[in-house]
Design a protein around this motif. Sequence first.
Motif, PDB file in Angstrom:
ATOM      1  N   ILE A  88       0.886  -1.259  -0.097  1.00 35.52           N
ATOM      2  CA  ILE A  88       0.037  -0.017   0.154  1.00 35.52           C
ATOM      3  C   ILE A  88       0.877   1.144  -0.072  1.00 35.52           C
ATOM      4  O   ILE A  88       0.622   2.234  -0.769  1.00 35.52           O
ATOM      5  N   LEU A  89       2.044   1.420   0.898  1.00 33.57           N
ATOM      6  CA  LEU A  89       2.777   2.501   0.952  1.00 33.57           C
ATOM      7  C   LEU A  89       3.703   2.671  -0.284  1.00 33.57           C
ATOM      8  O   LEU A  89       3.880   3.637  -0.771  1.00 33.57           O
ATOM      9  N   LYS A  90       4.221   1.357  -0.873  1.00 31.63           N
ATOM     10  CA  LYS A  90       4.727   1.742  -2.180  1.00 31.63           C
ATOM     11  C   LYS A  90       3.796   2.155  -3.432  1.00 31.63           C
ATOM     12  O   LYS A  90       4.657   3.132  -4.034  1.00 31.63           O
ATOM     13  N   ASP A  91       2.925   1.837  -3.586  1.00 25.12           N
ATOM     14  CA  ASP A  91       1.715   2.264  -4.282  1.00 25.12           C
ATOM     15  C   ASP A  91       1.544   3.680  -3.822  1.00 25.12           C
ATOM     16  O   ASP A  91       1.391   4.613  -5.211  1.00 25.12           O
ATOM     17  N   PHE A  92       1.456   4.137  -3.059  1.00 25.25           N
ATOM     18  CA  PHE A  92       1.127   5.589  -2.537  1.00 25.25           C
ATOM     19  C   PHE A  92       2.355   6.285  -2.972  1.00 25.25           C
ATOM     20  O   PHE A  92       2.303   7.652  -3.278  1.00 25.25           O
ATOM     21  N   SER A  93       3.531   5.963  -2.647  1.00 27.79           N
ATOM     22  CA  SER A  93       4.808   6.418  -2.894  1.00 27.79           C
ATOM     23  C   SER A  93       4.963   6.786  -4.265  1.00 27.79           C
ATOM     24  O   SER A  93       5.403   8.011  -4.593  1.00 27.79           O
ATOM     25  N   LEU A  94       4.592   5.751  -5.034  1.00 25.37           N
ATOM     26  CA  LEU A  94       5.009   5.975  -6.461  1.00 25.37           C
ATOM     27  C   LEU A  94       4.057   7.029  -7.224  1.00 25.37           C
ATOM     28  O   LEU A  94       4.322   7.749  -7.811  1.00 25.37           O
ATOM     29  N   GLU A  95       2.546   6.933  -6.650  1.00 27.70           N
ATOM     30  CA  GLU A  95       1.401   7.722  -7.163  1.00 27.70           C
ATOM     31  C   GLU A  95       1.937   9.236  -6.844  1.00 27.70           C
ATOM     32  O   GLU A  95       1.686   9.824  -7.944  1.00 27.70           O
ATOM     33  N   TYR A  96       2.306   9.524  -5.722  1.00 28.31           N
ATOM     34  CA  TYR A  96       2.378  10.803  -5.243  1.00 28.31           C
ATOM     35  C   TYR A  96       3.933  11.159  -5.284  1.00 28.31           C
ATOM     36  O   TYR A  96       4.051  12.568  -4.773  1.00 28.31           O
ATOM     37  N   GLY A  97       4.802  10.517  -5.881  1.00 32.38           N
ATOM     38  CA  GLY A  97       6.174  10.990  -5.771  1.00 32.38           C
ATOM     39  C   GLY A  97       6.762  11.218  -4.322  1.00 32.38           C
ATOM     40  O   GLY A  97       7.636  12.167  -4.220  1.00 32.38           O
ATOM     41  N   LEU A  98       6.497  10.387  -3.440  1.00 32.29           N
ATOM     42  CA  LEU A  98       6.963  10.334  -2.020  1.00 32.29           C
ATOM     43  C   LEU A  98       8.010   9.582  -1.789  1.00 32.29           C
ATOM     44  O   LEU A  98       8.063   8.463  -2.108  1.00 32.29           O
ATOM     45  N   THR A  99       9.239   9.997  -0.984  1.00 29.19           N
ATOM     46  CA  THR A  99      10.222   9.049  -0.703  1.00 29.19           C
ATOM     47  C   THR A  99      10.787   9.410   0.631  1.00 29.19           C
ATOM     48  O   THR A  99      10.536  10.527   1.094  1.00 29.19           O
ATOM     49  N   CYS A 100      11.496   8.242   1.192  1.00 30.27           N
ATOM     50  CA  CYS A 100      12.039   8.515   2.314  1.00 30.27           C
ATOM     51  C   CYS A 100      13.479   9.502   2.126  1.00 30.27           C
ATOM     52  O   CYS A 100      14.206   9.089   1.306  1.00 30.27           O
ATOM     53  N   GLU A 101      13.512  10.398   2.725  1.00 31.29           N
ATOM     54  CA  GLU A 101      14.961  11.119   2.553  1.00 31.29           C
ATOM     55  C   GLU A 101      16.057  11.070   3.359  1.00 31.29           C
ATOM     56  O   GLU A 101      17.095  11.218   3.299  1.00 31.29           O
ATOM     57  N   LYS A 102      15.530  10.590   4.507  1.00 28.57           N
ATOM     58  CA  LYS A 102      16.559  10.233   5.884  1.00 28.57           C
ATOM     59  C   LYS A 102      16.042   9.211   6.613  1.00 28.57           C
ATOM     60  O   LYS A 102      14.849   8.955   6.858  1.00 28.57           O
ATOM     61  N   LYS A 103      17.012   8.694   7.560  1.00 27.40           N
ATOM     62  CA  LYS A 103      16.606   7.762   8.409  1.00 27.40           C
ATOM     63  C   LYS A 103      15.841   8.348   9.366  1.00 27.40           C
ATOM     64  O   LYS A 103      16.602   9.299   9.916  1.00 27.40           O
ATOM     65  N   GLN A 104      14.939   8.071   9.893  1.00 28.45           N
ATOM     66  CA  GLN A 104      14.056   8.720  10.913  1.00 28.45           C
ATOM     67  C   GLN A 104      13.984   8.003  12.063  1.00 28.45           C
ATOM     68  O   GLN A 104      13.242   6.842  12.141  1.00 28.45           O
ATOM     69  N   LEU A 105      14.772   8.068  13.283  1.00 25.04           N
ATOM     70  CA  LEU A 105      14.555   7.442  14.123  1.00 25.04           C
ATOM     71  C   LEU A 105      13.353   8.079  15.243  1.00 25.04           C
ATOM     72  O   LEU A 105      13.043   9.032  15.236  1.00 25.04           O
ATOM     73  N   SER A 106      12.654   6.975  15.815  1.00 21.12           N
ATOM     74  CA  SER A 106      11.507   7.247  16.500  1.00 21.12           C
ATOM     75  C   SER A 106      11.069   6.653  17.727  1.00 21.12           C
ATOM     76  O   SER A 106      11.778   5.646  17.934  1.00 21.12           O
ATOM     77  N   GLN A 107      10.322   6.898  18.336  1.00 24.66           N
ATOM     78  CA  GLN A 107       9.597   6.376  19.504  1.00 24.66           C
ATOM     79  C   GLN A 107       8.854   5.201  18.979  1.00 24.66           C
ATOM     80  O   GLN A 107       8.293   5.162  17.771  1.00 24.66           O
ATOM     81  N   LEU A 142      -9.603   3.809  -0.706  1.00 21.98           N
ATOM     82  CA  LEU A 142      -9.627   5.286  -0.832  1.00 21.98           C
ATOM     83  C   LEU A 142      -9.735   5.841   0.784  1.00 21.98           C
ATOM     84  O   LEU A 142      -9.015   6.904   0.742  1.00 21.98           O
ATOM     85  N   LYS A 143     -10.296   5.155   1.959  1.00 24.01           N
ATOM     86  CA  LYS A 143     -10.050   5.575   3.274  1.00 24.01           C
ATOM     87  C   LYS A 143      -8.667   5.620   3.425  1.00 24.01           C
ATOM     88  O   LYS A 143      -8.138   6.284   4.295  1.00 24.01           O
ATOM     89  N   ILE A 144      -7.775   4.486   3.212  1.00 24.35           N
ATOM     90  CA  ILE A 144      -6.465   4.486   3.510  1.00 24.35           C
ATOM     91  C   ILE A 144      -5.735   5.619   2.894  1.00 24.35           C
ATOM     92  O   ILE A 144      -4.846   6.171   3.354  1.00 24.35           O
ATOM     93  N   LYS A 145      -5.867   5.746   1.769  1.00 27.22           N
ATOM     94  CA  LYS A 145      -5.378   7.002   0.785  1.00 27.22           C
ATOM     95  C   LYS A 145      -5.511   8.201   1.682  1.00 27.22           C
ATOM     96  O   LYS A 145      -4.739   9.085   1.950  1.00 27.22           O
ATOM     97  N   GLU A 146      -6.669   8.503   2.200  1.00 32.45           N
ATOM     98  CA  GLU A 146      -7.410   9.438   2.931  1.00 32.45           C
ATOM     99  C   GLU A 146      -6.669   9.538   4.305  1.00 32.45           C
ATOM    100  O   GLU A 146      -5.856  10.451   4.434  1.00 32.45           O
ATOM    101  N   LEU A 147      -6.297   8.555   4.644  1.00 32.96           N
ATOM    102  CA  LEU A 147      -5.527   8.543   5.929  1.00 32.96           C
ATOM    103  C   LEU A 147      -3.992   9.093   5.901  1.00 32.96           C
ATOM    104  O   LEU A 147      -3.485   9.706   6.414  1.00 32.96           O
ATOM    105  N   LEU A 148      -3.432   8.479   4.825  1.00 28.42           N
ATOM    106  CA  LEU A 148      -2.151   8.850   4.608  1.00 28.42           C
ATOM    107  C   LEU A 148      -1.890  10.212   4.224  1.00 28.42           C
ATOM    108  O   LEU A 148      -0.770  10.981   4.887  1.00 28.42           O
ATOM    109  N   ILE A 149      -2.765  10.745   3.488  1.00 35.88           N
ATOM    110  CA  ILE A 149      -2.932  12.211   3.203  1.00 35.88           C
ATOM    111  C   ILE A 149      -2.909  13.052   4.794  1.00 35.88           C
ATOM    112  O   ILE A 149      -2.163  13.931   4.815  1.00 35.88           O
TER     113      ILE A 149
END
Length: 267
Positions: A88-107, A142-149
């Motif tokens: 799902i995330l790969k498809d969304f990433s391709l559709e909207y041209g979004l990529t990871c720019e740096k390693k994000q450390l998080s809780q 559609l709802k998952i796309k809405e959530l990602l936005i």
Amino acid sequence: MKSTRENLGNIVYSCYSQLSRQGEHFVSDHVLSYQIAGDLTFNDGINDYSATDGSIRFLRRNQLLKFTKIPPANGDFKSLSIYLDQQILKDFSLEYGLTCEKKQLSQPLLLINENVLFKNFMESLLVYQLSDQLSDKRLVELKIKELLILLLQYDPELKNILFDFNEPGKINIEAFMNKNYHFNVNLDRFAYLTGRSLATFKRDFEKVFNATPGKWLLQKRLQEAHYLLEKGKMASDIYMDLGFEDLSHFSFVFKKQYGLSPSKILS
């Protein structure tokens, strides 16, 4: 115990009427969950995190968590979760041209508090769930796309977590195992999270600990159990927290190791 777990593909509705200590959980996908009723406590091996009714939380993938579900007085524990798998995330990433720019450390988790947009989004999912509309895969997509936005509007830096498709890198096996030995997961999970194949994990493990993973895990858990029992803890309260599947097995291996049943260890 009354329980309901309605799986609608990437959306899961859960309902429990009694306290549920589900022990270990390997979080393989990012998850956004809405706490409808009751409390939920997570532990990542070091810290506790609490989610009360009405809260919304984002859990990142590739981590180990213990969790306890606590229903409200005279009510049911209820939650609604959306699983964001890699495709799902790969498809969304391709559709909207979004990529990871740096390693994000998080809780391990991000609490999204007092956000009207997310609350309304989750309430809309509940309406669809109650009317059985989430059986329509097109609507779910559609709802998952809405959530990602919504997530990216809430925090644009989340793209560095959502669209990081790299697998875990090789890390210090000694530090990792000393933190996570009490998680009752298969060895291949430990291997994956330390950035190793199962064969390499076993080989590296024995070099570090001079024991097989199975033998070391059992000894480590039993030593911690003995310490907690001496402090006055009850066997029934600790066996699951230490990675044992059931009380009878814990009592058997404990007596075999120490010559006494857990109940004979006095504080």
